[in-house]
Design an enzyme around this catalytic site. Structure first.
Site, PDB file in Angstrom:
ATOM      1  CE  LYS A 184      -4.091  -2.063   2.094  1.00 12.75           C
ATOM      2  NZ  LYS A 184      -5.164  -1.920   3.095  1.00 12.75           N
ATOM      3  CG  ASP A 219      -7.709   0.487   3.249  1.00 17.73           C
ATOM      4  OD1 ASP A 219      -8.568  -0.311   2.844  1.00 17.73           O
ATOM      5  OD2 ASP A 219      -6.495   0.303   3.118  1.00 17.73           O
TER       6      ASP A 219
END
Length: 294
Positions: free
Chosen positions: A81, A117
């Site tokens: 990420k 997220d």
């Protein structure tokens, strides 16, 4: 009798079918292909979604491949990420601030990074746990890619204090310093966790501890008895939907919140970035629950 589900059929694959996917290492456990595949079928979008096992040394090659193949976009999971950001053309300011990208959109020949997220987690926590975050004392376990997005979303909710607890103190400190200056915060090590939990209104596990198959693992060795009764124990792990951390917290008198909602909403926001259409959240939830066998 075999049980059937609506919208399983969808557009046939042809020369106009757009490719999407998720990359990670490991990746075979992911339920994203089932969830996003259902979303495309449910809405009639001519697309397929696959899982790609990409190691760190192949990350740049994958990004170039995504451009070359004309992928519509892809999701990014552990451990890429943060590293994926070096291979993108543009990064949304929210993702830039968080220092993590979990959704990539290809527009023309450019790869653009977003972080869904954080918004997905906060939406799930508010809706499913019924909590307001303003004025709350929050403890976040872990300082990885998922924690980054979640922390920056939490910081927008005006909490009273955020404590970041991580085995590596330097990583916790770096993440704390990345938050807005007006957010009261602290970076702590595992030895400080018991004291931090005693005052916390919400304790959030952002690590992979407790994820199948390591279901007996507790994040940073936390003991749920350290939390005050009525506090919220939250876990971003969604497989299993009830982790050991949540089970022990419930026995200690805490309210619990699992990771399924975050997983669904981060995927829903990604779908909306890619297609411009509203995500079929109910169908996505049904599909993930079925895929988990729970």
């Amino acid at each position: 009798m075999k049980q059937t589900f609506a919208a399983e059929a969808g557009p046939a694959i042809d020369s106009r079918t757009v490719l999407y996917g998720v990359i990670g290492d490991p990746i075979r456990h992911s339920k994203s292909p089932a969830m996003l595949g259902r979303a495309f079928r449910e809405t009639g979008v001519n697309a397929v979604y696959l899982a790609f096992h990409v190691t760190a040394d192949r990350l740049a090659a994958f990004a170039e491949g995504a451009r070359a193949m004309g992928m519509g976009g892809f999701n990014v999971t552990i451990p890429h990420k943060t590293a994926i950001m070096a291979h993108l053309d543009m990064i949304d300011p929210t993702a830039e601030a968080a220092g993590a990208v979990n959704t990539v959109v290809r527009r023309e020949d450019k790869l653009i990074g977003f972080n869904t997220d954080g918004p997905g987690y906060v939406r799930s926590l508010k809706e499913e746990a019924g909590v307001e975050l303003a004025g709350r004392r929050i403890v976040v376990l872990g300082a990885g890619g998922a924690a980054r997005g979640i922390l920056h979303a939490l910081a927008q909710e005006e909490p009273a204090h955020i404590a970041i607890v991580n085995r590596t103190a330097a990583r916790a400190e770096a993440l704390a310093q990345s938050l807005p200056a007006d957010v009261p915060k602290a970076a702590l090590g595992p030895d400080d966790l018991r004291e931090a939990c005693a005052d916390a209104d919400i304790v959030i596990n952002t690590t992979s501890a407790g994820m199948s198959p390591n279901t007996d693992e507790l994040p940073l060795g936390i003991d749920a008895s350290w939390m005050k009764p009525g506090a919220v124990a939250s876990d971003i792990v969604y497989n299993p939907m009830r982790t050991r951390f949540l089970e022990e917290a419930e026995r200690a008198g805490c309210r619990t919140h699992g990771g399924l909602g975050m997983f669904i909403y981060q995927g829903a926001y990604a779908f909306e970035y890619w297609t411009g259409q509203a995500a079929p959240v109910a169908a996505m939830r049904e599909t993930v629950i079925r895929a988990l066998g729970q």
